[in-house]
Design an enzyme around this catalytic site. Sequence first.
Site, short mmCIF file in Angstrom:
data_model
loop_
_atom_site.label_atom_id
_atom_site.label_comp_id
_atom_site.label_asym_id
_atom_site.label_seq_id
_atom_site.Cartn_x
_atom_site.Cartn_y
_atom_site.Cartn_z
CE LYS A 12 20.98 0.15 -7.59
NZ LYS A 12 20.71 1.43 -6.92
NE ARG A 87 14.46 0.47 -6.75
CZ ARG A 87 15.21 0.88 -7.78
NH1 ARG A 87 15.48 0.05 -8.74
NH2 ARG A 87 15.69 2.10 -7.82
NE ARG A 126 21.47 9.92 -11.22
CZ ARG A 126 21.19 8.66 -10.98
NH1 ARG A 126 22.16 7.79 -10.78
NH2 ARG A 126 19.94 8.24 -10.92
NE ARG A 159 17.11 8.79 -13.47
CZ ARG A 159 17.49 7.64 -12.92
NH1 ARG A 159 18.58 7.04 -13.34
NH2 ARG A 159 16.79 7.10 -11.94
NE ARG A 170 15.15 7.62 -7.48
CZ ARG A 170 16.21 7.93 -8.21
NH1 ARG A 170 16.56 9.19 -8.38
NH2 ARG A 170 16.94 6.99 -8.76
P1 AMP Z 1 16.68 3.21 -10.99
O1 AMP Z 1 17.14 3.72 -12.32
O2 AMP Z 1 17.10 1.79 -10.71
O3 AMP Z 1 16.99 4.16 -9.86
O4 AMP Z 1 15.07 3.15 -11.08
C1 AMP Z 1 14.32 4.31 -11.36
C2 AMP Z 1 12.87 4.07 -10.96
O5 AMP Z 1 12.32 2.96 -11.70
C3 AMP Z 1 12.63 3.68 -9.50
O6 AMP Z 1 12.60 4.83 -8.65
C4 AMP Z 1 11.27 3.00 -9.59
O7 AMP Z 1 10.22 3.95 -9.77
C5 AMP Z 1 11.39 2.22 -10.91
N1 AMP Z 1 11.98 0.87 -10.67
C6 AMP Z 1 13.18 0.42 -11.10
N2 AMP Z 1 13.40 -0.83 -10.68
C7 AMP Z 1 12.32 -1.18 -9.95
C8 AMP Z 1 11.96 -2.35 -9.22
N3 AMP Z 1 12.78 -3.42 -9.13
N4 AMP Z 1 10.76 -2.36 -8.57
C9 AMP Z 1 9.92 -1.31 -8.66
N5 AMP Z 1 10.19 -0.17 -9.31
C10 AMP Z 1 11.39 -0.09 -9.96
#
Ligand code: AMP
Length: 213
Positions: A12, A87, A126, A159, A170
Amino acid sequence: MLVFFGAPGVGKGTQAKIISSKFNIPHISTGDILRNAIAKKTELGIIAKGIMDKGDLLPDDIMIGLVKNVLISDKCKKGFILDGFPRTLNQAEMLQPIVEELFDDPLTLITLVAEDKVIIDRLAQRRMCSTCSSIVNLNFLKSTNTCPTCGTENSFVKRKDDEVEVIKNRLDVFHKTTKPVLDFYNDHAVNHQIDATMSVENITKAICKAIEC
Ligand code: AMP
């Protein structure tokens, strides 16, 4: 008004960045906003760190407040790409009236789809630039240590939430929350499903075709 939806690691962020710069639409990645808050050790960052390291989700009310603040800003007047939000069903339900109030057009969903196995392999491979958050594959780092986006040297890190155990959590969290969100958008948005196992270029082409660029 685009929402990029799909499991963590499905691509994404990569696609949102490409479409954002191609069409000059702001890219709002909630994950990047949170990582930035962690780096700056803000109050939000302190709350976010422990939750993100485990691969869990932050509370909906914090997330919607954060996204609303960005959506009402001038930079989003002509549209936006949301990446990583909503989400949960709750987030989707809270976002809807904000979009209806602020924008004339409805949301369009771009859902990137791949099997868990593909995602686990990709995430384990990654690395992220600690300066600009760009993502590259380990193979890329065999030939250079310089970030292709910002030019910083030796800036790539894994990360914490890309460790295999955290990736599995996740994905579990994603599978538990996905269906209600997609059911909600069946009634509120057009949803384009795109095969995320194609090359980056072909996924971009498919997204452009879907949004008729
Ligand atoms: P991402 O980079 O989008 O994979 O997000 C990394 C982490 O940020 C996720 O695993 C959550 O812990 C937190 N996070 C990001 N977006 C959200 C969201 N919309 N709702 C809740 N937690 C979020």
